[in-house]
Design an enzyme around this catalytic site. Structure first.
Site, mmCIF file in Angstrom:
data_model
loop_
_atom_site.group_PDB
_atom_site.id
_atom_site.type_symbol
_atom_site.label_atom_id
_atom_site.label_comp_id
_atom_site.label_asym_id
_atom_site.label_seq_id
_atom_site.Cartn_x
_atom_site.Cartn_y
_atom_site.Cartn_z
ATOM 1 N N CYS A 107 0.824 -1.195 0.000
ATOM 2 C CA CYS A 107 0.000 0.000 0.000
ATOM 3 C C CYS A 107 0.863 1.251 0.000
ATOM 4 O O CYS A 107 2.091 1.191 0.045
ATOM 5 C CB CYS A 107 -0.916 0.012 1.214
ATOM 6 S SG CYS A 107 0.008 0.117 2.744
ATOM 7 N N ASP A 512 -1.958 -33.945 -8.908
ATOM 8 C CA ASP A 512 -0.982 -34.480 -7.974
ATOM 9 C C ASP A 512 -1.710 -34.608 -6.633
ATOM 10 O O ASP A 512 -2.728 -33.946 -6.415
ATOM 11 C CB ASP A 512 0.189 -33.485 -7.881
ATOM 12 C CG ASP A 512 1.112 -33.804 -6.730
ATOM 13 O OD1 ASP A 512 1.519 -34.970 -6.644
ATOM 14 O OD2 ASP A 512 1.410 -32.901 -5.946
ATOM 15 N N ASP A 710 6.727 -32.756 -9.757
ATOM 16 C CA ASP A 710 5.715 -32.568 -10.796
ATOM 17 C C ASP A 710 6.225 -31.715 -11.945
ATOM 18 O O ASP A 710 5.580 -31.630 -12.985
ATOM 19 C CB ASP A 710 4.481 -31.856 -10.223
ATOM 20 C CG ASP A 710 3.898 -32.586 -9.044
ATOM 21 O OD1 ASP A 710 3.768 -33.809 -9.138
ATOM 22 O OD2 ASP A 710 3.567 -31.930 -8.046
#
Lengths: 813, 46
Positions: A107, A512, A710
């Site tokens: 911010c 997975d 993966d």
């Protein structure tokens, strides 16, 4: 021992982050409270440097996120010569600068605070924060401060710094962006001025214009258009030529043809002194096409930047044991034979062998196995595993590329190379388009040579100009970039538009297990025995950082009146201590037995049944007797079942691939509603890759995963989706990254892709219909320059309107 | 109407100067980050 004193309690707000804190004992109302030591440090630093205004700015801003906290590290590796050569740039006069990615900036108040860094660290000359990229450039005088002091100061302010990677690529992208902006500016200035001349001339068609003035206007328009074609418009000619040389189809070929025909013929008629000119249309086309391309490129860049930042979050330092002591060094400077110290909670930075200490390792990232593995001196460890409980020392065997993870990454690159690139519809159509344009132009030319030879070339050129596939070229990229932007606002980061195209038609989706379908961390799945022991166990467990203890603490219920004392942790065993004066032990069955605790037959039976169900039993003993057993396991994500059902309803076949034990995989599959026959367990990363390749050769294949194991499969699949909290490698290779936990975003993604492709098809149909109509009018000789100038932008505006109006990805709820 | 021969080239020169200024600003990096300066502007208290 006074452990169970009754304390008064009330809730106060943390003075730094505003989170509720439970405050014990009597207190003066003006006292400040902190939820953690990180907040206390940040608050003290901000106060002492007179930066209190931060809190006022923060209140004005009312951010939704909690303020971030630092880690309290010393960042000694920032002073290492290797780090300097990698990340620190040197200017003249002893001035240095580096780019750091800060976690936790969000911010305006953060901008203010970070840019006051010169007040916090003397010697820092300037700190400039780029809010969108969360990147700060710090400039300092090298003789007055050190990089580690700067990093530690940022950390104490609550923004943990990470060296930004890939500086060269970022600089190149910045140059590309600037070049594109300059091209747009030049094309825009040329187009608007040529339009002004054209307006004057169109007005002159109806009045009588002095031929000398008309000639002057023509020459001025020619000048503007030539600048536009030869400078910014050059990109189309260059890319068309490259495509022709590579014998590839590209939409830039018909676009370049239209620009070339319109430009050259208009120059010819201007020099000749009479005939039609198309300068206005040609220069507006260049401008519109460049703007469309810029919007598209910027969108993909934002998604790419966001993923790159997540990248920088991975650890870049290791603790090397040397004769001078333990030093933080950059990961790049470690070599085989070094001894590294790995503390509990850190990830192991290199392959090697444990030489000292015992611990539990989490190898889920590499193997998909969700349960911690015990390790002792002699055990081989792989880079990327996480050390869970004890401090260990590791002798390095291989680093970087040579590690198991490094070898996996090579498989990943190979997987990515093997994937056939998707050819965009517009490019495929460009061959037909070019042939059609040329054939129609030839017919028009020949037909009009018989009817009205004076205007035959005029009509043929008009045809080439109005059939420029400008709307066709804008339709796909614009719709895709709008979709990508909306998806990013829903925390779905899509790296390229082709993934959207591939997700629009159903096929097979591989999930997975660990970390994707499940949460990937230990949770209490079952509690056998005394329920009242839960609060006691939670009180004791909250004093330990071991994942099993954290799971029990989270299971609760937490009773603030229960405080644990005499806490003792045994690595690879359990935790013991006192609650309400009574001795309490939490630990493995083996640990409980070794302490000679009373382990009743009932409890032993319960332990056996938990093991049979694939859960890890943890014994809870109060007063020397085992009173309860907690069955720990990986929990299924709460939204997994619904999301998988929705995907199936959308026509996808959902399968599961996991490195975990087949019986555990089958259990989870049944829980989320996947046919156990479609859930395969015990797969190595190479097996996963083979399964995905096998499927990808036959049908549309999507792989969803989180770990290094993966990554290769993610790259090989048609679309690879990395889920929230995934490993660096999976981020690098996936096409899409979900920056929000759970599987629901995948459903949104599939639905959104489908809608996006619908919009693209409508847009393509509209622009082809437009080109056909305009072409027919041109053949009939009805297209004059003024009609071309009006209708040409109109088609692009239609496409723009449809793209931005479409609801590809809904707004965030 | 011969004033056109002076005024129009003059206007084109002005446009050229504006484009030149834009190119200069872009090369200076003025458009690299268009999000943060808006926060900076209202906060400069020192």
């Amino acid at each position: 021992m006074p452990v169970d004193s009754i304390v008064t309690e009330h809730i106060a707000a943390c003075a730094h982050c505003g989170e509720p804190v439970a405050v014990r004992g009597p207190h003066p109302p003006e006292a400040e409270h902190y939820c953690c030591s990180g907040c206390e440090t940040a608050h003290a630093v901000i106060r002492s440097c007179g930066l209190d205004r931060y809190y006022a700015l923060l209140r004005e801003d009312a951010p939704t996120d909690a303020r971030s906290r630092g880690t309290g590290r010393a960042y000694a590796e920032f002073d290492d010569p290797m780090f300097r050569s990698l990340h620190i740039k040197r200017g003249g006069g002893g001035v240095c600068w580096m780019d750091l990615f800060l976690s936790g900036v969000h911010c305006a108040a953060c901008v203010w605070l970070v840019e006051r860094l010169p007040r916090v660290v003397p010697g820092v000359l300037e700190a400039r924060l780029d809010l969108r990229r969360a990147m700060v450039r710090v400039v300092w005088r090298d003789d007055q401060t050190r990089p580690s002091a700067i990093a530690a100061a940022l950390d104490r302010l609550g923004y943990a710094p990470h060296p930004a990677r890939d500086g060269a690529a970022r600089a190149a992208r910045k140059q590309d962006d600037r070049a594109a902006l300059i091209r747009i500016a030049v094309a825009g200035a040329c187009a608007s001025n040529v339009m002004l001349f054209a307006l004057a001339m169109y007005a002159g068609l109806f009045d009588t214009m002095d031929p000398r003035h008309a000639g002057f206007f023509r020459w001025m328009s020619m000048g503007g258009t030539l600048v536009s074609l030869l400078w910014p418009g050059r990109v189309f000619f260059r890319s068309a030529l490259a495509a022709i040389r590579a014998r590839a189809l590209h939409l830039d070929i018909p676009i370049a043809l239209a620009l070339f025909a319109g430009g050259v013929w208009s120059v010819f008629t201007t020099i000749r002194g009479h005939g039609e000119i198309y300068f206005d249309t040609v220069s507006v086309l260049v401008f519109a096409l460049l703007v469309g391309r810029f919007i598209q490129a910027r969108q993909q860049r934002w998604s790419g930047d966001a993923v790159e930042l997540l990248f920088s979050l991975t650890p870049t330092s290791a603790r090397r044991v040397s004769p001078e002591g333990v030093l933080d060094v950059p990961i790049e400077s470690i070599a085989p034979g070094d001894i590294l110290e790995v503390r509990a909670g850190d990830s192991i930075p290199a392959d090697g062998e444990i030489v000292e200490g015992t611990t539990d390792l989490d190898e889920a990232l590499l193997t998909g196995e969700s349960r911690p593995v015990a390790a002792c001196p002699g055990t081989s460890v792989s880079a990327g595993s996480t050390n869970l409980s004890g401090m260990i020392r590791v002798r390095v065997r291989a680093t970087g590329e040579a590690t198991r993870v490094g070898r996996l990454m090579r498989l990943v690159e190979e997987g990515a190379r093997r994937r056939a690139p998707i050819v965009a519809f517009a490019d495929k159509a460009s061959g037909w388009f070019t042939a059609g344009m040329l054939a129609l132009a030839a017919i028009t030319l020949i037909a009009w040579l018989f009817i009205d030879p004076m205007h035959a070339v005029d009509h043929a050129v008009a045809l080439l100009v109005v059939t420029c596939p400008c709307a066709l070229g804008l339709a796909t990229p614009l719709t895709l970039s709008v979709a990508l932007g909306r998806a990013a606002r829903r925390d779905i980061l899509i790296k390229g538009g082709d993934a959207v195209e591939r997700l629009a038609t159903p096929g097979v989706i591989f999930l997975d297990k660990t970390g994707t379908v499940t949460l990937g961390s230990l949770h209490v799945r079952r509690w056998a025995g005394d329920q009242a022991a839960r609060a006691v166990a939670a009180a004791l467990a909250s004093g330990s950082a071991h994942p099993a203890a954290r799971a029990i603490a989270a299971f609760g219920p937490r009773d603030p009146r229960l405080v644990a004392a005499d806490l003792r942790e045994t690595t690879g065993g359990g935790v013991s201590g006192r609650v309400r004066g009574e001795p309490v032990v939490i630990g493995s069955g083996r640990f409980a037995r070794s302490l000679g605790l009373d382990f009743s037959a009932d409890m032993q039976a319960a332990e056996a049944s938990l093991i049979a169900d694939g859960l890890t039993p943890i014994a809870i003993a109060v007063g020397g007797r085992v009173v309860a057993l907690a069955g720990l396991g990986d929990a299924v994500r709460p939204d997994a079942r619904d999301a998988i059902n929705s995907l199936r309803r959308l026509g996808w076949r959902v399968e599961m691939l996991s490195g975990d034990h087949p019986s555990i995989v089958a259990g989870i599959a049944a829980e989320v509603g996947i046919d156990p026959a479609l859930a395969r367990g015990g797969l190595s990363p190479e097996d996963k890759l083979a399964a995905v390749r096998f499927a990808a050769a036959r049908e549309r294949t999507v792989m969803v995963g989180d770990g290094v194991n993966d990554a290769a499969a993610l790259a090989a699949a048609g679309v690879g989706i990395a889920v929230h909290g995934g490993a660096e490698a999976s981020l690098a290779t996936a096409d899409i990254y979900l920056n929000r936990p759970g599987l629901t975003p995948i459903v949104e993604l599939v639905l959104g892709s489908r809608r996006t492709m619908g919009v693209i098809r409508r847009n393509l149909a509209a622009s082809v219909a437009y080109n056909a109509t305009a072409g027919a009018l041109a053949v009939l000789g009805l297209v004059t320059p003024i009609i071309a100038a009006i209708v040409m932008p109109l088609s692009s505006l239609t496409v723009l309107f449809v793209s931005f109006r479409s609801r590809s990805f809904g707004e965030r709820p | 109407m011969s004033v056109l021969y002076i005024v129009i080239p003059l206007a084109v020169i002005f446009a050229g100067v504006a484009v030149g200024a834009f190119i200069w600003a872009t090369r200076q990096g003025q458009f690299d980050d268009v999000d943060t300066p808006k926060h900076r502007a209202i906060q400069d208290d020192d």
